[in-house]
Design an enzyme around this catalytic site. Structure first.
Site, PDB file in Angstrom:
ATOM      1  N   HIS A 145       9.157  -5.186  10.377  1.00 60.17           N
ATOM      2  CA  HIS A 145       8.382  -5.854  11.205  1.00 60.17           C
ATOM      3  C   HIS A 145       6.385  -5.220  10.326  1.00 60.17           C
ATOM      4  O   HIS A 145       6.287  -3.795  10.289  1.00 60.17           O
ATOM      5  CB  HIS A 145       7.473  -5.750  12.455  1.00 60.17           C
ATOM      6  CG  HIS A 145       6.300  -6.780  12.770  1.00 60.17           C
ATOM      7  ND1 HIS A 145       6.474  -8.643  13.027  1.00 60.17           N
ATOM      8  CD2 HIS A 145       5.457  -6.411  12.982  1.00 60.17           C
ATOM      9  CE1 HIS A 145       5.819  -8.675  13.393  1.00 60.17           C
ATOM     10  NE2 HIS A 145       4.548  -7.736  13.356  1.00 60.17           N
ATOM     11  N   HIS A 181       2.997  -6.075   7.875  1.00 61.80           N
ATOM     12  CA  HIS A 181       1.842  -6.560   6.824  1.00 61.80           C
ATOM     13  C   HIS A 181       1.330  -5.549   6.023  1.00 61.80           C
ATOM     14  O   HIS A 181       0.361  -5.660   5.433  1.00 61.80           O
ATOM     15  CB  HIS A 181       0.517  -6.998   8.417  1.00 61.80           C
ATOM     16  CG  HIS A 181       0.880  -7.362   9.156  1.00 61.80           C
ATOM     17  ND1 HIS A 181       0.889  -9.132   9.537  1.00 61.80           N
ATOM     18  CD2 HIS A 181       1.630  -6.862   9.830  1.00 61.80           C
ATOM     19  CE1 HIS A 181       1.410  -9.573  10.346  1.00 61.80           C
ATOM     20  NE2 HIS A 181       1.780  -8.376  10.847  1.00 61.80           N
ATOM     21  N   GLN A 216      -1.798 -17.089  10.740  1.00 58.74           N
ATOM     22  CA  GLN A 216      -1.956 -15.602  11.856  1.00 58.74           C
ATOM     23  C   GLN A 216      -2.966 -16.340  12.213  1.00 58.74           C
ATOM     24  O   GLN A 216      -3.376 -15.603  13.607  1.00 58.74           O
ATOM     25  CB  GLN A 216      -3.318 -14.804  10.593  1.00 58.74           C
ATOM     26  CG  GLN A 216      -3.305 -14.057  11.135  1.00 58.74           C
ATOM     27  CD  GLN A 216      -3.319 -12.750  11.771  1.00 58.74           C
ATOM     28  OE1 GLN A 216      -3.065 -11.522  11.125  1.00 58.74           O
ATOM     29  NE2 GLN A 216      -2.915 -12.469  12.969  1.00 58.74           N
ATOM     30  N   HIS A 275       5.922 -13.359  16.038  1.00 55.62           N
ATOM     31  CA  HIS A 275       5.256 -13.195  16.618  1.00 55.62           C
ATOM     32  C   HIS A 275       4.976 -13.258  18.119  1.00 55.62           C
ATOM     33  O   HIS A 275       4.204 -14.713  18.057  1.00 55.62           O
ATOM     34  CB  HIS A 275       3.097 -12.887  15.884  1.00 55.62           C
ATOM     35  CG  HIS A 275       3.247 -11.706  15.000  1.00 55.62           C
ATOM     36  ND1 HIS A 275       3.610 -11.791  13.746  1.00 55.62           N
ATOM     37  CD2 HIS A 275       2.187 -11.348  14.914  1.00 55.62           C
ATOM     38  CE1 HIS A 275       3.634 -11.232  13.096  1.00 55.62           C
ATOM     39  NE2 HIS A 275       2.593 -10.467  13.836  1.00 55.62           N
ATOM     40  N   GLU A 304       2.239 -11.006  21.893  1.00 55.18           N
ATOM     41  CA  GLU A 304       1.547  -9.061  22.036  1.00 55.18           C
ATOM     42  C   GLU A 304       0.181  -9.716  22.396  1.00 55.18           C
ATOM     43  O   GLU A 304      -1.272  -9.912  22.043  1.00 55.18           O
ATOM     44  CB  GLU A 304       0.989  -9.544  20.359  1.00 55.18           C
ATOM     45  CG  GLU A 304       0.739  -7.983  19.804  1.00 55.18           C
ATOM     46  CD  GLU A 304       0.041  -8.211  18.258  1.00 55.18           C
ATOM     47  OE1 GLU A 304      -0.157  -6.870  17.870  1.00 55.18           O
ATOM     48  OE2 GLU A 304      -0.085  -8.606  17.566  1.00 55.18           O
ATOM     49  N   ASP A 330       4.219  -1.678  11.053  1.00 57.50           N
ATOM     50  CA  ASP A 330       3.768  -3.260  11.354  1.00 57.50           C
ATOM     51  C   ASP A 330       2.634  -2.871  10.645  1.00 57.50           C
ATOM     52  O   ASP A 330       1.793  -3.854  10.088  1.00 57.50           O
ATOM     53  CB  ASP A 330       3.346  -3.505  12.818  1.00 57.50           C
ATOM     54  CG  ASP A 330       2.690  -4.310  13.443  1.00 57.50           C
ATOM     55  OD1 ASP A 330       2.232  -5.494  12.344  1.00 57.50           O
ATOM     56  OD2 ASP A 330       2.161  -4.663  14.691  1.00 57.50           O
TER      57      ASP A 330
END
Length: 435
Positions: A58, A60, A153, A211, A214, A310
């Site tokens: 995971h 970005h 996102q 996701h 969170e 992440d």
């Protein structure tokens, strides 16, 4: 028989010691003690740990190394990070995405991190990040397995054109369907987004990595919906729920129902220890929640749990160095995973478990697997987590692609040793580590 590469006298993650690993044509040919055949290159492990490559399930990469652009995250919260990323997207260029991502990949290789699953934002109508990371995926394919997740996102329904852009990104070659149901405007929209995204994955035969929850809100329960949709659409073994931080705040009765459903559906979990404990609990006084999901409980249920980095130096996290052992060490501490077996499992959560979640082919240290491995300045997996040691050699398809000198310190103290090697402090099995 002659080999291209022979690694001698290695300790393996499964506990075997003094093993030799013979490689030819980019594959492992043999793993056994006492191989005497000739080889084009011989590496003497000297009783140090040889591991399969580290795996980050995971990340970005479209945002990595952008810290301070256009400003810093002053509150340290998830929501300000999302808002800050929204500002950066306005001025983002493909060249900038490519440059920062390639620089990060250099760092990853130096740390023995050779497989990464990166979410890429599709809520920019220009699809700048998608274009950039597709180029990066092609440019690093010889040394990093890079999977891309189409990630809305700003919310599949909350953001204009998000579904259209997501479908376009998949048509362009992005690998996996992502989502962020807890960021939709309502819980109902979040549940609808999970259903729609899973339907898209089922129609296209793709994996899902969403996701999920969170949040510090114990009523954020989209993982339950994701589990249901996995069953309904026959996606078993192809779905991962990432973060799952609300589970840290849920009551035990509800979790006792949820975990068996996840196990039954074959849904995997991906925790992100460094970022989860930094972003969660920001609105708490004391006692303050730390937010990492229920790792040992899921593992006990047979749910595969991988760890992700992440973020590295981006709007959400200002630290990081592509070190998956730092990730595992943080999980050990915040999750109190300090039994010997739990620490070994934490090492697996940055190697073999995420490799399985990502469906990596021919990964591992067995005959027939790709000749990909890392030699560490440590004796076993627990010591690797304790020390976060130097990666002495990083090997891809039987070729050394990165090397680092051992970390040793020269002492200038009368009556003491001339040199300190941190790896020499490993405890002896059943004995006193000081002996």
């Amino acid at each position: 028989m002659s080999f291209d590469l022979l690694v001698k006298n290695a300790n393996l993650p499964d506990g075997r010691t003094h093993m030799d690993i013979a490689c030819k044509g980019g594959r492992i040919e043999a793993v056994e003690a006492g191989i005497t055949a000739e080889a084009g290159k011989v590496i003497e492990a000297n009783g140090r740990l040889v591991s399969p490559p580290f795996v980050d399930s995971h990340f970005h990469m479209d945002a990595t190394l952008s810290l301070g652009l256009p400003r810093m995250n002053r509150s340290g919260t998830l929501l300000e990070g999302i808002a800050l990323w929204g500002e950066l997207k306005e001025i983002l260029t493909v060249d900038a995405v490519v440059e920062r991502a390639l620089k990060y990949c250099d760092l990853a290789v130096s740390q023995g991190l050779l497989a990464i699953r990166s979410h890429v934002d599709v809520c920019d109508d220009r699809l700048t990040g998608v274009k950039g990371l597709l180029e990066v995926r092609d440019r690093v394919k010889d040394y990093i397995d890079l999977q891309l997740v189409a990630f809305p996102q700003d919310g599949l329904f909350r953001a204009p054109n998000a579904e259209k852009n997501l479908l376009t990104a998949l048509d362009m070659g992005v690998d996996i369907v992502g989502g962020i149901p807890h960021f939709e405007r309502t819980m109902q929209d979040g549940a609808r987004s999970v259903a729609r995204l899973c339907e898209i994955a089922a129609e296209r035969g793709l994996m899902v990595d969403m996701h999920c929850d969170e949040s510090d809100d114990p009523l954020s329960r989209h993982i339950e919906t994701l589990t249901f949709e996995t069953q309904r659409l026959g996606l078993q073994g192809r779905v991962a729920g990432s973060h799952l931080t609300s589970m840290h705040s849920m009551d035990n009765y509800y979790v006792s129902k949820l975990l068996p459903l996840m196990a039954e559906a074959g849904v995997s979990a991906i925790a992100n220890p460094l970022i989860n404990i930094c972003l969660q609990g920001r609105h708490d006084g004391y006692p303050k929640r730390r937010g990492m999901t229920r790792v040992p409980e899921m593992q006990a249920m047979g749910i595969p749990v991988g760890f992700g980095h992440d973020c590295v130096m981006d709007p959400w996290y200002s630290l990081g160095q592509a070190d998956m052992l730092e990730v595992a060490a943080m999980a050990v501490h915040v999750g109190q995973l300090t039994s010997r077996d739990a620490m070994r499992a934490a090492f697996e959560a940055v190697t073999t478990v995420p490799a399985a979640i990502m469906h990596l082919q021919d990964y591992g240290l067995a005959p027939g697997c790709h000749a990909d491995m890392v030699l560490l300045q440590a004796t076993d997996t627990i010591e690797a987590i304790r020390m976060k040691p130097v990666r002495l050699a990083v090997i891809r398809r039987g070729r050394v692609i990165a090397e680092t000198m051992p970390r040793v310190t020269a002492l200038r103290i009368d009556g003491r040793p001339d040199m300190v090697d941190p790896a020499s402090y490993a405890p002896r099995e059943g004995g006193d580590p000081r002996s």
